[in-house]
Design a protein around this motif. Structure first.
Motif, PDB file in Angstrom:
ATOM      1  N   GLN A   1      -5.500  15.789  -3.729  1.00 25.50           N
ATOM      2  CA  GLN A   1      -5.590  15.015  -2.422  1.00 25.50           C
ATOM      3  C   GLN A   1      -3.878  15.293  -1.927  1.00 25.50           C
ATOM      4  O   GLN A   1      -4.108  15.674  -0.604  1.00 25.50           O
ATOM      5  CB  GLN A   1      -5.658  13.725  -2.959  1.00 25.50           C
ATOM      6  CG  GLN A   1      -7.075  13.229  -3.439  1.00 25.50           C
ATOM      7  CD  GLN A   1      -6.995  11.886  -3.992  1.00 25.50           C
ATOM      8  OE1 GLN A   1      -6.614  10.715  -3.130  1.00 25.50           O
ATOM      9  NE2 GLN A   1      -7.744  11.361  -4.857  1.00 25.50           N
ATOM     10  N   TRP A   2      -3.089  15.728  -2.683  1.00 22.75           N
ATOM     11  CA  TRP A   2      -1.905  15.917  -1.960  1.00 22.75           C
ATOM     12  C   TRP A   2      -1.610  17.061  -1.343  1.00 22.75           C
ATOM     13  O   TRP A   2      -1.141  17.477  -0.417  1.00 22.75           O
ATOM     14  CB  TRP A   2      -0.555  15.930  -3.004  1.00 22.75           C
ATOM     15  CG  TRP A   2      -0.107  14.466  -3.120  1.00 22.75           C
ATOM     16  CD1 TRP A   2      -0.382  13.559  -4.373  1.00 22.75           C
ATOM     17  CD2 TRP A   2       0.694  13.779  -2.311  1.00 22.75           C
ATOM     18  NE1 TRP A   2       0.239  12.289  -4.166  1.00 22.75           N
ATOM     19  CE2 TRP A   2       0.836  12.332  -2.995  1.00 22.75           C
ATOM     20  CE3 TRP A   2       1.111  13.927  -1.046  1.00 22.75           C
ATOM     21  CZ2 TRP A   2       1.553  11.369  -2.461  1.00 22.75           C
ATOM     22  CZ3 TRP A   2       1.736  12.795  -0.360  1.00 22.75           C
ATOM     23  CH2 TRP A   2       1.987  11.758  -1.112  1.00 22.75           C
ATOM     24  N   GLU A   3      -2.579  18.263  -1.879  1.00 23.58           N
ATOM     25  CA  GLU A   3      -2.452  19.662  -1.380  1.00 23.58           C
ATOM     26  C   GLU A   3      -3.399  19.390   0.013  1.00 23.58           C
ATOM     27  O   GLU A   3      -3.023  20.231   0.964  1.00 23.58           O
ATOM     28  CB  GLU A   3      -3.211  20.469  -2.345  1.00 23.58           C
ATOM     29  CG  GLU A   3      -2.055  20.905  -3.591  1.00 23.58           C
ATOM     30  CD  GLU A   3      -2.940  21.707  -4.624  1.00 23.58           C
ATOM     31  OE1 GLU A   3      -2.417  22.135  -5.424  1.00 23.58           O
ATOM     32  OE2 GLU A   3      -4.293  21.635  -4.461  1.00 23.58           O
ATOM     33  N   GLU A   4      -4.528  18.498  -0.014  1.00 23.53           N
ATOM     34  CA  GLU A   4      -5.218  18.539   1.150  1.00 23.53           C
ATOM     35  C   GLU A   4      -4.127  17.873   2.330  1.00 23.53           C
ATOM     36  O   GLU A   4      -4.234  18.329   3.682  1.00 23.53           O
ATOM     37  CB  GLU A   4      -6.404  17.573   0.918  1.00 23.53           C
ATOM     38  CG  GLU A   4      -7.570  18.394   0.031  1.00 23.53           C
ATOM     39  CD  GLU A   4      -8.661  17.365  -0.139  1.00 23.53           C
ATOM     40  OE1 GLU A   4      -8.620  16.394   0.381  1.00 23.53           O
ATOM     41  OE2 GLU A   4      -9.455  17.903  -1.068  1.00 23.53           O
ATOM     42  N   THR A   5      -3.309  16.981   1.757  1.00 28.97           N
ATOM     43  CA  THR A   5      -2.514  16.249   2.947  1.00 28.97           C
ATOM     44  C   THR A   5      -1.543  17.265   3.397  1.00 28.97           C
ATOM     45  O   THR A   5      -1.485  17.220   4.739  1.00 28.97           O
ATOM     46  CB  THR A   5      -1.789  15.062   2.124  1.00 28.97           C
ATOM     47  OG1 THR A   5      -2.872  14.138   1.859  1.00 28.97           O
ATOM     48  CG2 THR A   5      -0.720  14.333   3.132  1.00 28.97           C
TER      49      THR A   5
ATOM     50  N   GLU B   1       0.809  -1.095   0.030  1.00 28.73           N
ATOM     51  CA  GLU B   1       0.101  -0.119  -0.109  1.00 28.73           C
ATOM     52  C   GLU B   1       0.899   1.264  -0.047  1.00 28.73           C
ATOM     53  O   GLU B   1       1.699   1.394   0.923  1.00 28.73           O
ATOM     54  CB  GLU B   1      -0.847  -0.037   1.322  1.00 28.73           C
ATOM     55  CG  GLU B   1      -1.754   1.319   1.272  1.00 28.73           C
ATOM     56  CD  GLU B   1      -2.784   1.283   2.487  1.00 28.73           C
ATOM     57  OE1 GLU B   1      -3.404   2.311   2.401  1.00 28.73           O
ATOM     58  OE2 GLU B   1      -2.469   0.244   3.274  1.00 28.73           O
ATOM     59  N   LEU B   2       0.566   1.975  -1.074  1.00 30.43           N
ATOM     60  CA  LEU B   2       1.390   3.414  -1.020  1.00 30.43           C
ATOM     61  C   LEU B   2       0.772   4.188  -0.130  1.00 30.43           C
ATOM     62  O   LEU B   2      -0.345   4.400   0.305  1.00 30.43           O
ATOM     63  CB  LEU B   2       1.335   3.819  -2.333  1.00 30.43           C
ATOM     64  CG  LEU B   2       1.934   3.139  -3.720  1.00 30.43           C
ATOM     65  CD1 LEU B   2       1.927   3.690  -4.824  1.00 30.43           C
ATOM     66  CD2 LEU B   2       3.492   2.781  -3.114  1.00 30.43           C
ATOM     67  N   ARG B   3       1.685   5.491   0.357  1.00 36.55           N
ATOM     68  CA  ARG B   3       1.178   6.230   1.461  1.00 36.55           C
ATOM     69  C   ARG B   3       0.356   7.560   0.478  1.00 36.55           C
ATOM     70  O   ARG B   3      -0.179   8.244   1.375  1.00 36.55           O
ATOM     71  CB  ARG B   3       2.440   6.768   1.993  1.00 36.55           C
ATOM     72  CG  ARG B   3       2.965   5.841   3.048  1.00 36.55           C
ATOM     73  CD  ARG B   3       4.204   6.411   3.676  1.00 36.55           C
ATOM     74  NE  ARG B   3       3.766   7.861   4.315  1.00 36.55           N
ATOM     75  CZ  ARG B   3       3.076   8.090   5.572  1.00 36.55           C
ATOM     76  NH1 ARG B   3       2.778   6.852   6.356  1.00 36.55           N
ATOM     77  NH2 ARG B   3       2.548   9.162   6.185  1.00 36.55           N
ATOM     78  N   GLY B   4       0.387   7.398  -0.551  1.00 31.86           N
ATOM     79  CA  GLY B   4      -0.015   8.818  -1.355  1.00 31.86           C
ATOM     80  C   GLY B   4      -1.409   8.302  -1.899  1.00 31.86           C
ATOM     81  O   GLY B   4      -1.866   7.227  -1.980  1.00 31.86           O
ATOM     82  N   PRO B   5      -1.950   9.059  -2.764  1.00 30.53           N
ATOM     83  CA  PRO B   5      -3.172   8.946  -3.298  1.00 30.53           C
ATOM     84  C   PRO B   5      -3.203   8.239  -4.540  1.00 30.53           C
ATOM     85  O   PRO B   5      -4.217   7.804  -5.254  1.00 30.53           O
ATOM     86  CB  PRO B   5      -3.775  10.401  -3.664  1.00 30.53           C
ATOM     87  CG  PRO B   5      -2.470  11.087  -3.860  1.00 30.53           C
ATOM     88  CD  PRO B   5      -1.663  10.628  -2.902  1.00 30.53           C
ATOM     89  N   ASP B   6      -2.027   7.906  -5.196  1.00 31.15           N
ATOM     90  CA  ASP B   6      -1.881   7.041  -6.178  1.00 31.15           C
ATOM     91  C   ASP B   6      -1.581   5.706  -5.784  1.00 31.15           C
ATOM     92  O   ASP B   6      -0.872   4.660  -6.114  1.00 31.15           O
ATOM     93  CB  ASP B   6      -0.388   7.363  -7.083  1.00 31.15           C
ATOM     94  CG  ASP B   6       0.708   7.561  -6.236  1.00 31.15           C
ATOM     95  OD1 ASP B   6       0.290   7.654  -4.808  1.00 31.15           O
ATOM     96  OD2 ASP B   6       1.864   7.524  -6.897  1.00 31.15           O
ATOM     97  N   ARG B   7      -2.722   5.167  -5.121  1.00 27.36           N
ATOM     98  CA  ARG B   7      -2.716   3.707  -4.779  1.00 27.36           C
ATOM     99  C   ARG B   7      -2.872   2.982  -5.628  1.00 27.36           C
ATOM    100  O   ARG B   7      -4.103   2.848  -6.394  1.00 27.36           O
ATOM    101  CB  ARG B   7      -3.606   3.496  -3.452  1.00 27.36           C
ATOM    102  CG  ARG B   7      -3.182   4.245  -2.126  1.00 27.36           C
ATOM    103  CD  ARG B   7      -4.111   3.872  -0.721  1.00 27.36           C
ATOM    104  NE  ARG B   7      -3.403   4.635   0.057  1.00 27.36           N
ATOM    105  CZ  ARG B   7      -4.034   5.721   0.950  1.00 27.36           C
ATOM    106  NH1 ARG B   7      -4.529   6.462   0.161  1.00 27.36           N
ATOM    107  NH2 ARG B   7      -3.162   6.116   1.811  1.00 27.36           N
TER     108      ARG B   7
END
Length: 577
Positions: free
Chosen positions: A265-269, A197-203
């Motif tokens: 999603q990355w900006e929200e993170t 499982e990747l930690r980012g939104p590109d799962r």
């Protein structure tokens, strides 16, 4: 005529020839070269190993490049000039280059004169007899035998037959092989690990295998140990992985496609970290931020369409700047400056003057707490120039930082600093009142009303207006949430300074001690203890060694979180990395 003085290479050549004639291995020959040539020519340990093999700088560079190729990595930037700088002691190899130099010479970092452990956490030295046995079996010399050697050593340990790694003595009929031959490691020995499982939104939908890099392995292991509550050490390996990750981001910024939804999603993170910044222990926050920073670095590895590339660089600048802020809290100002430098590089790619101003004004906090207030003043004014006349976060924060720096200079006797500090506060308050609600709602990427009150109170305290300063700081305390631990404690320590200026040293020491002891051990970061010690030093300078000082310093001797490179306090076992 007297004989000409001996040369380093000629002396090393004679030592190598005698060593080979006596069936000594390269490690033993290198040790003898260093012992004899070091006092005469200043020969370093890493250079002694090359001379022991009788090869040129270009041969070692070629070997390292070959190992990179075998490991499926792009060619390194290592050249003869950089390698020569390592050998002369002008530069020190980073964690990755040190790993490959150890692989080439088949030794450990200590043998090359470097005390830090290798990032691979496996032995590089050839076991006794392993090299000869490989040659008898027709195998190639073990130039990268540490990949298979570590597995063989582990199996031997289970059978109780393991021997420590060390230099192998060779037969007189088996000449020492030149460094430069490569053994292709088995596929299962590569530094590739499965990630479910990747930690980012590109799962992805299922398990995949990616090259996560040595830095990710160190950071993930550290995070797991922190989550498990295990005692680990914040050592050179961890800080080396952190800095190496930052360097990789520098490389990728100057070099596939990311979807806009993914960037949303990355900006929200990223903005979520701004809300958690002061409520989460610094080391835990650093691990989370850098793991996401690593994901963003991989997305930056290939150039994107202009609009997506700008958003990606903005995220990289924000995460790098946040990492710099955390490093300030941990007391490592060198790494903090490095992260802010990386953040500037990323911000320059966006062309956003507001973002560049934010990075600059946040960087000014490094000299504010750990350097010269004159440098903080310079950076604050530079940030104001970048921000321009448009109301923004940096445009409001920079005059407030300028005022704090001028207050510190006034306390040191600069006569014109006090009126300039008051004028800077007026400018900062005027811009702050024009900020939007979004700009005043984040402690990291914005500038809040409680931060503005804190900066004003700190300035008044430095200017000697302790009564006004205490009033403003008391108001700031009502604005901070109990989870805003860093700024909240700094405000309490500033109030302790007000008590000192009012002529109550014992009350100041009591207030400072309570501010630190009220923090959970994992939140007692270096920046807070450093500020508390400044209060103790001010009391000592103004009132001498009063009895209350002893209790104060004993309280500050307790556990806290810091970076080991600053040579200060130790890390509590429950929060070590």
């Amino acid at each position: 005529m007297s004989d000409p003085p001996p040369k380093e290479t000629e002396t090393a050549r004679r030592i190598r020839a005698r060593g080979l004639a006596r069936a000594r291995c390269a490690v033993e020959i290198a040790r003898e070269i260093h012992d004899q040539c070091g006092p005469l020519f200043g020969t370093s340990k890493v250079k002694a190993h090359r001379l022991a093999h009788g090869v040129a700088l270009s041969d070692i560079v070629a070997q390292v490049r070959a190992l990179y190729e075998v490991d499926g990595k792009p060619p390194p930037r290592l050249g003869e000039t950089l390698l020569s700088a390592y050998e002369s002691g002008y530069k020190r190899p980073g964690p990755e280059y040190l790993h490959y130099l150890c692989a080439v010479y088949r030794v450990e970092p200590d043998d090359l004169g470097y005390q830090s452990p290798c990032i691979c956490m496996r032995g590089h030295a050839v076991r006794p007899g392993a090299e000869t046995a490989a040659q008898q079996a027709g195998a190639a010399p073990p130039a990268v035998a540490q990949h298979a050697g570590a597995a063989q050593h582990a199996a031997a340990q289970q059978n109780g037959t393991a021997r420590p790694f060390g230099p192998a003595r060779r037969s007189a009929h088996d000449p020492e092989p030149l460094v430069g031959s490569v053994v292709v490691p088995r596929p299962d020995d590569r530094n590739w690990i499965p990630v479910n499982e990747l930690r980012g939104p590109d799962r992805a939908a299922g398990p995949i295998s990616i090259d996560v890099g040595e830095e990710d392995i160190v950071l993930r292991r550290t995070l797991l140990q922190l989550l498990a509550g295990a005692g680990v050490a914040l050592d050179g390996q961890f800080l080396g992985a952190v800095d190496n990750l930052r360097r990789k981001m520098d490389d990728t910024l100057v070099s596939a496609t990311v979807s806009p939804t993914m960037l949303d999603q990355w900006e929200e993170t990223t903005y979520g970290y701004g809300q958690q910044y002061q409520a989460t222990p610094s080391l835990r926050m650093l691990c989370d931020v850098l793991l996401d920073f690593s994901e963003v670095r991989r997305m930056c590895d290939k150039r994107q369409p202009v609009e997506l590339q700008e958003r990606l660089c903005r995220i990289a600048a924000q995460l790098s700047g946040l990492s710099g802020l955390i490093m300030i809290n941990l007391g490592d100002h060198r790494l903090a400056r490095s992260f802010f430098r990386t953040a500037r590089t990323a911000a320059d790619e966006t062309g956003d003057r507001g973002l560049r101003a934010w990075v600059t004004v946040r960087e000014s906090l490094v000299p504010m707490y750990y350097g010269d207030p004159r440098e903080a003043l310079h950076l604050a004014r530079k940030a104001q120039d970048l921000a321009g006349r448009s109301p923004g976060v940096a445009a409001a924060m920079a005059p407030a930082v300028e005022a704090r720096a001028l207050g510190m200079l006034a306390m040191r006797g600069r006569g014109d600093a006090a009126p300039s500090a008051r004028r800077a506060l007026v400018r900062g308050r005027a811009v702050f009142d024009q900020l939007s609600k979004a700009d005043t709602g984040d402690l990291v990427f914005g500038f809040t009303d409680r931060q503005m009150a804190f900066y004003e109170g700190d300035t008044f305290t430095s200017l000697g207006d302790h009564q006004h300063g205490d009033e403003v700081l008391s108001h700031a305390l009502t604005l901070y949430s109990p989870t805003d631990r860093v700024d909240l404690t700094l405000v309490r320590l500033d109030r302790a300074s007000c008590k000192l200026h009012a002529g109550h040293p014992e009350a100041a020491l009591d207030a400072g001690r309570e501010a630190i002891l009220d923090l959970p051990p994992e939140h007692r970061s270096d920046i807070l203890v450093h500020r508390a010690r400044q209060i103790g030093a001010a009391v000592s300078a103004k009132h001498g060694e009063i009895p209350a000082l002893k209790d104060f310093y004993e309280a500050l001797a307790g556990p806290w979180v810091k970076s080991p490179t600053t040579g200060g306090p130790t890390v509590p076992p429950s929060e070590q990395v």
